[in-house]
Design an enzyme around this catalytic site. Structure first.
Site, PDB file in Angstrom:
ATOM      1  N   THR A  13      -4.387  -0.932  21.924  1.00  0.00           N
ATOM      2  CA  THR A  13      -3.324  -0.084  22.466  1.00  0.00           C
ATOM      3  C   THR A  13      -2.165   0.036  21.489  1.00  0.00           C
ATOM      4  OG1 THR A  13      -3.899  -0.589  24.729  1.00  0.00           O
ATOM      5  CG2 THR A  13      -1.634   0.063  24.359  1.00  0.00           C
ATOM      6  N   SER A  63     -10.425  -2.876  22.180  1.00  0.00           N
ATOM      7  CA  SER A  63     -10.986  -4.235  22.066  1.00  0.00           C
ATOM      8  C   SER A  63     -11.965  -4.593  23.171  1.00  0.00           C
ATOM      9  CB  SER A  63      -9.882  -5.284  21.941  1.00  0.00           C
ATOM     10  OG  SER A  63      -9.338  -5.634  23.192  1.00  0.00           O
ATOM     11  N   THR A  96      -5.229  -5.917  23.528  1.00  0.00           N
ATOM     12  CA  THR A  96      -4.919  -7.099  24.342  1.00  0.00           C
ATOM     13  C   THR A  96      -6.125  -7.607  25.147  1.00  0.00           C
ATOM     14  OG1 THR A  96      -4.201  -5.725  26.198  1.00  0.00           O
ATOM     15  CG2 THR A  96      -2.495  -6.446  24.654  1.00  0.00           C
ATOM     16  N   ASP A  97      -7.089  -6.702  25.414  1.00  0.00           N
ATOM     17  CA  ASP A  97      -8.130  -7.068  26.386  1.00  0.00           C
ATOM     18  C   ASP A  97      -9.015  -8.236  25.955  1.00  0.00           C
ATOM     19  OD1 ASP A  97      -7.194  -5.262  28.196  1.00  0.00           O
ATOM     20  OD2 ASP A  97      -8.732  -3.737  27.845  1.00  0.00           O
TER      21      ASP A  97
HETATM   22  C1  SIN Z   1      -7.571  -2.849  23.961  1.00  0.00           C
HETATM   23  O1  SIN Z   1      -7.714  -4.010  24.316  1.00  0.00           O
HETATM   24  O2  SIN Z   1      -7.965  -2.416  22.875  1.00  0.00           O
HETATM   25  C2  SIN Z   1      -6.937  -1.855  24.900  1.00  0.00           C
HETATM   26  C3  SIN Z   1      -5.951  -2.480  25.795  1.00  0.00           C
HETATM   27  C4  SIN Z   1      -4.765  -3.045  25.086  1.00  0.00           C
HETATM   28  O3  SIN Z   1      -4.700  -3.201  23.870  1.00  0.00           O
HETATM   29  O4  SIN Z   1      -3.799  -3.363  25.826  1.00  0.00           O
END
Ligand code: SIN
Length: 323
Positions: A13, A63, A96-97
């Site tokens: 993100t 991710s 973050t995932d």
């Molecule tokens: C991801 O994990 O690539 C998408 C979600 C995020 O980064 O918050």
């Protein structure tokens, strides 16, 4: 003193874009190159204190789609940069995932001597780069402050002004910018106006697996899956995962996210013991966000995850099976 800080971009993100600045969920992750992301952070030059910034795009993924192939390349790039005398620290921008999984994986496979000498700092964002108020730029600045703090060592995660260890960090919120926590232990430090205030020791305490990163990138990774206990859980899922199937690799390991202290429905436990007897390695973790499985007689037949969450226990078991 070295002269460079390296930032490896992997997507997420933090590199995401949406049609409207007010849209913080309907975006596409992994759209903006890491070089361009960094260029837009005006205070970054001052934060680098004279060092040169080297940006390298290792991947550009959401991710949720992170996989072993990217991990293998990422680990090699980290090792290469960390052993370069000119490099003071390595940062990674990541979604973050699955950030906690990548952080834990890198801590497990990178040579401890490299991680004890320099920090490897992962950072991220909950809002896309196109948001009205993106959180990524501040997270990058905080990550740089941690990386250049002088006492930071090991694999660290920086998000929303908090510094977490790779072993304990967990994404705990679906939407808030302060999306991570370290459970009972709390964060290792906070970043305040570019200064790091430590509460705990930053160095990695988890022994790494001795890994030949080059050779190892070419081998097939053992298949290790995760199952969960819940009301009415049966053994069907476990038996179906273990059934020979020409289209997938044979099942080598299973992590079970048990309820509470790793407890399991009697039917699920029976199936796990069955596949364990057939040679599948089974590890018991807990689906609880806090605490860890405390071993007792009732849970002794299936080894516990030594405090690791189900996803990290899966990585540890995969690496153990590869060793
Ligand atoms: C991801 O994990 O690539 C998408 C979600 C995020 O980064 O918050």
């Amino acid at each position: 003193m070295g002269k460079k800080v390296v930032v490896l971009g992997t997507g997420g993100t933090i590199a995401g874009r949406s049609e409207r600045g007010s849209d913080n969920v309907g975006y596409k992750a992994g759209q903006v190159g890491v070089q361009s992301l960094l260029q837009d952070i005006a205070p970054l030059q001052a934060a680098l204190q004279g060092r040169t910034l080297v940006a390298e795009q290792v991947a550009q993924v959401d991710s949720k789609d992170m996989g072993f192939a990217v991990w293998a390349v990422l680990a090699q790039r980290c090792a290469q940069h960390l052993q370069d005398a000119e490099v003071d620290a390595v940062l990674i921008t990541h979604g973050t995932d699955t950030l906690e999984e990548t952080a834990f994986f890198l801590e497990q496979v990178l040579p401890p001597a490299l991680l004890q000498a320099k920090p490897l700092v992962l950072t991220c964002a909950m809002r896309p780069a196109s948001a009205l108020t993106p959180d990524g730029p501040q997270n990058v600045l905080d990550a740089v402050a941690v990386a250049l703090d002088g006492t930071a060592r090991g694999v660290l995660v920086v998000c929303a002004g908090a510094v977490h260890s790779a072993r304990l960090v967990q994404k705990s919120h679906t939407y808030r910018v302060d999306a991570f926590d370290s459970g009972d232990a709390g964060p290792l430090a906070v970043v305040e106006e570019g200064r790091v205030r430590w509460f705990g020791v930053s160095a990695s305490t988890t022994p790494s697996h001795a890994v030949d990163l080059q050779a190892w990138a070419k081998v097939a990774w053992p298949r290790v899956e995760i199952v969960m206990n819940y009301v009415g859980a049966s053994g069907a899922m476990v038996r179906s995962l273990a059934r020979p199937d020409d289209t997938v690799a044979p099942l080598r390991g299973l992590v079970v996210a048990g309820t509470g202290n790793g407890t399991l429905h009697v039917d699920l436990e029976a199936a796990l013991l069955e596949v364990q007897a057939q040679g599948v390695q089974v590890v018991r973790a807990s689906r609880c966000a806090r605490g860890q499985v405390v071993q007792g007689e009732a849970t002794a037949a299936l080894p516990h995850s030594r405090g690791l969450s189900p996803v990290k226990a899966r990585i540890a078991l995969t690496l153990q099976l590869m060793a």
